[in-house]
Write a protein that holds these residues in place. Structure first.
Motif, mmCIF file in Angstrom:
data_model
loop_
_atom_site.group_PDB
_atom_site.id
_atom_site.type_symbol
_atom_site.label_atom_id
_atom_site.label_comp_id
_atom_site.label_asym_id
_atom_site.label_seq_id
_atom_site.Cartn_x
_atom_site.Cartn_y
_atom_site.Cartn_z
ATOM 1 N N VAL A 10 25.003 27.617 2.902
ATOM 2 C CA VAL A 10 24.620 27.344 4.286
ATOM 3 C C VAL A 10 25.877 26.825 4.983
ATOM 4 C CG1 VAL A 10 23.026 26.128 5.813
ATOM 5 C CG2 VAL A 10 22.298 26.752 3.489
ATOM 6 N N LYS A 31 15.491 24.186 2.852
ATOM 7 C CA LYS A 31 15.268 25.443 2.134
ATOM 8 C C LYS A 31 14.995 25.206 0.659
ATOM 9 C CE LYS A 31 15.589 29.117 3.439
ATOM 10 N NZ LYS A 31 14.590 30.073 3.976
ATOM 11 N N TYR A 39 20.242 25.993 -2.609
ATOM 12 C CA TYR A 39 20.959 26.187 -1.348
ATOM 13 C C TYR A 39 22.023 25.099 -1.251
ATOM 14 C CZ TYR A 39 17.288 29.432 0.081
ATOM 15 O OH TYR A 39 16.425 30.489 0.144
ATOM 16 N N ILE A 311 23.781 31.740 4.816
ATOM 17 C CA ILE A 311 23.016 31.420 6.021
ATOM 18 C C ILE A 311 23.991 30.805 7.015
ATOM 19 C CG2 ILE A 311 21.230 29.949 7.028
ATOM 20 C CD1 ILE A 311 19.702 30.145 4.416
ATOM 21 N N GLU A 332 20.213 34.575 6.990
ATOM 22 C CA GLU A 332 19.606 33.945 8.160
ATOM 23 C C GLU A 332 20.690 33.481 9.132
ATOM 24 O OE1 GLU A 332 16.855 30.780 7.323
ATOM 25 O OE2 GLU A 332 16.230 31.663 5.415
#
Length: 550
Positions: A10, A31, A39, A311, A332
């Motif tokens: 992320v 998440k 994550y 992400i 994402e």
């Protein structure tokens, strides 16, 4: 689970601000709680002083830096294989190759550092192309290898000793003839004939190998001891022993030691693919950062390389994304900025809301999923909202941001005004900071048509601090302009309390563009923008509009 290899990253933008870092940490936590998978928050740039203050205030470790998200060797399923010692026999190496269904064996030292490789071809060549009867001595073969290869038993001698002289021969003639060709130091393969055994020992042979499991008499044993002659007994017949003796040699004599082609876990797939294409090797050793063996890969392994899963938070433009984003699997995007230039191969989850802060969106997602927000996470999210909205003074701030910040402040146990003052003060503290550190602590690039321009910003509640920053940055603007290779460069010195910005300029056309955009007189080095505090909502759209006019 190996968090480094299989986790989803992320990541915020390249010059991360407080929102970029705090939303990455908080969303990674969310998440994990929702999915149970791994994550990991990452950062694509240096932590600025304001963000570091926030992390320290709530006892949270800064995300690790990631320079790029290109596919690397560590993203491949490396074939784990145990390295072998260079003293093992060719026979054992051949068996190990078969057991592992491979064609290459890595050879390592006692510290697991690579010293060479041996292949099926190397062993075949050693067996088929070598006819020298003295090759066992040349290879400095150990008696332990011979005993192991012949599945034999040492009757007399030291199994740790190596052969350094002599040839290998078979005693097929009578003793009178044997005396003419046995020399000191030779290894003699023979049967159960007492006369042949006696002759070989008396001719100072280094070793006699008794075949067919024949018994060795007490007299021969004692005589061998007195002549320092080794005796090995094996169940194999003479023909088989003659064939196997060659296989007892240590692999160090035949392995490849020089100009080895190796890769590290950090090497990029695109680069090693080119190297592999130029070489005929089937397998290549992989080493860690200490030079220790991790395993082997082949060209076929490259087909199964997993792209890094990413992400993106607090941005959606390729120019701001971590290097190599086009090679990653983008899952994402969570953002509150205008839509940018990012392209994806597959559909992705894209949440973009017109709020003042990405952390506000993350806060909403915690609420929507019924996940409790822990105090330290609440502190991070609240700090990010206060930073991005300039404590609600920015025109980007919405009622949603304010409600989120107020609730998060209660969970975190902080007073908003007091916390904001300390946070902004830390961000504008110049102590021990170089001009480039100040300039790049919140810097982004933007594109409009063919024009690329960069905008940096520092917020402070003290005009005195901003004046000191201006004195440092003005001489640095030209250098930064050339380093970035942009068409124009701007830097916002934003006074939070006065809700105003002094805009520093560099590059041909920067002064004219900004003066025309805000309908102000042309200035030599800066513009004073009353009521402008937001880069996203008040500066970038105005500059973009003026560029489109031009």
């Amino acid at each position: 689970m190996d968090r480094g290899r299989h986790a989803v990253y992320v990541v915020g933008h390249r010059n991360p601000d407080t929102d970029s870092i705090c939303s990455a940490i908080s969303y990674a936590r969310l998440k994990e709680k929702i999915t149970g998978e791994s994550y990991v928050p990452k950062r694509a740039g240096q932590i600025n002083a304001e963000t570091q203050y926030v992390l320290d205030r709530f006892g949270v470790k800064a995300p690790d830096f990631v320079a790029d998200v290109k596919t690397q060797v560590k993203d491949i399923d490396i074939r784990e294989i145990q390295g072998v010692s260079d003293h093992i026999s060719l026979k054992k190496a051949w068996a190990t190759l078969g057991e592992n269904n491979v064609v290459t064996l890595p050879v390592v030292d006692s510290n697991n550092r690579l010293t060479g490789v041996i292949t099926v071809g190397d062993i075949a060549k050693a067996y088929m192309d070598v006819y020298d009867s003295r090759i066992l001595a040349m290879a400095n073969t150990s008696f332990s290898n011979i005993v192991e290869t012949l599945e034999g038993e040492m009757i007399v001698g030291d199994i740790r000793e190596n052969i350094s002289d002599g040839k290998v021969l078979i005693a097929a003639a009578n003793p009178d003839l044997m005396e003419s060709y046995i020399e000191k130091g030779d290894i003699v393969i023979l049967g159960n004939r007492y006369e042949s055994q006696l002759c070989a020992i008396e001719m100072n042979a280094k070793c006699i190998i008794v075949c067919d499991g024949a018994m060795v008499s007490f007299t021969i044993t004692k005589l061998a001891e007195s002549h320092n002659c080794t005796i090995i007994k094996t169940p194999y017949d003479t023909y088989t022993v003659a064939r196997l003796m060659h296989q007892s040699m240590p692999i160090r004599y035949f392995m490849r030691k020089n100009n080895l082609i190796t890769f590290t876990l950090e090497d990029y797939i695109d680069e090693i693919r080119q190297i592999m294409a130029k070489k005929r090797h089937r397998d290549f050793p992989i080493l860690d950062h200490n030079g220790c063996l991790c395993g082997m890969i082949s060209r076929r392994n490259l087909l199964d390389a997993r792209k890094k899963r990413v992400i993106m938070v607090d941005h959606n433009e390729k120019s701001q994304a971590v290097e190599g984003i086009e090679e990653a699997e983008l899952l994402e995007i969570i953002d509150h900025h205008r839509l940018g230039s990012i392209e994806t191969i597959n559909p992705v989850f894209f949440r973009n809301q017109p709020v003042g802060c990405t952390s506000t969106i993350v806060y909403q997602m915690y609420k929507e999923n019924g996940v409790e927000i822990e105090p330290e996470t609440a502190g991070l999210l609240c700090s990010a909202i206060l930073s991005d909205t300039l404590v609600y003074r920015s025109p980007t701030c919405t009622q949603i941001d304010k409600i989120a910040a107020e609730e998060l402040a209660k969970i975190a146990g902080i007073q908003i005004e007091e916390h904001a003052v300390k946070m902004f003060r830390a961000g504008s503290n110049l102590k021990n900071k170089s001009s480039d550190e100040i300039f790049y602590q919140d810097f982004k690039k933007f594109t409009s048509g063919e024009v690329v321009f960069g905008v940096g910003q520092i917020n402070s509640m003290s005009q005195e601090e901003l004046d000191r920053i201006k004195d440092i940055l003005l001489p640095y603007m030209d250098k930064a302009f050339y380093e970035q290779g942009v068409d124009m460069l701007f830097f916002m010195l934003t006074n939070i309390l006065e809700e105003s910005t002094e805009l520093l300029l560099a590059g041909d056309g920067a002064k004219e563009l900004s003066a025309n955009a805000f309908q102000l007189p042309h200035s030599e080095e800066s513009l004073y923008l009353k009521g402008v505090v937001s880069r996203k909502k008040q500066l970038i759209p105005v500059l973009m509009s003026e560029l489109q006019k031009e």
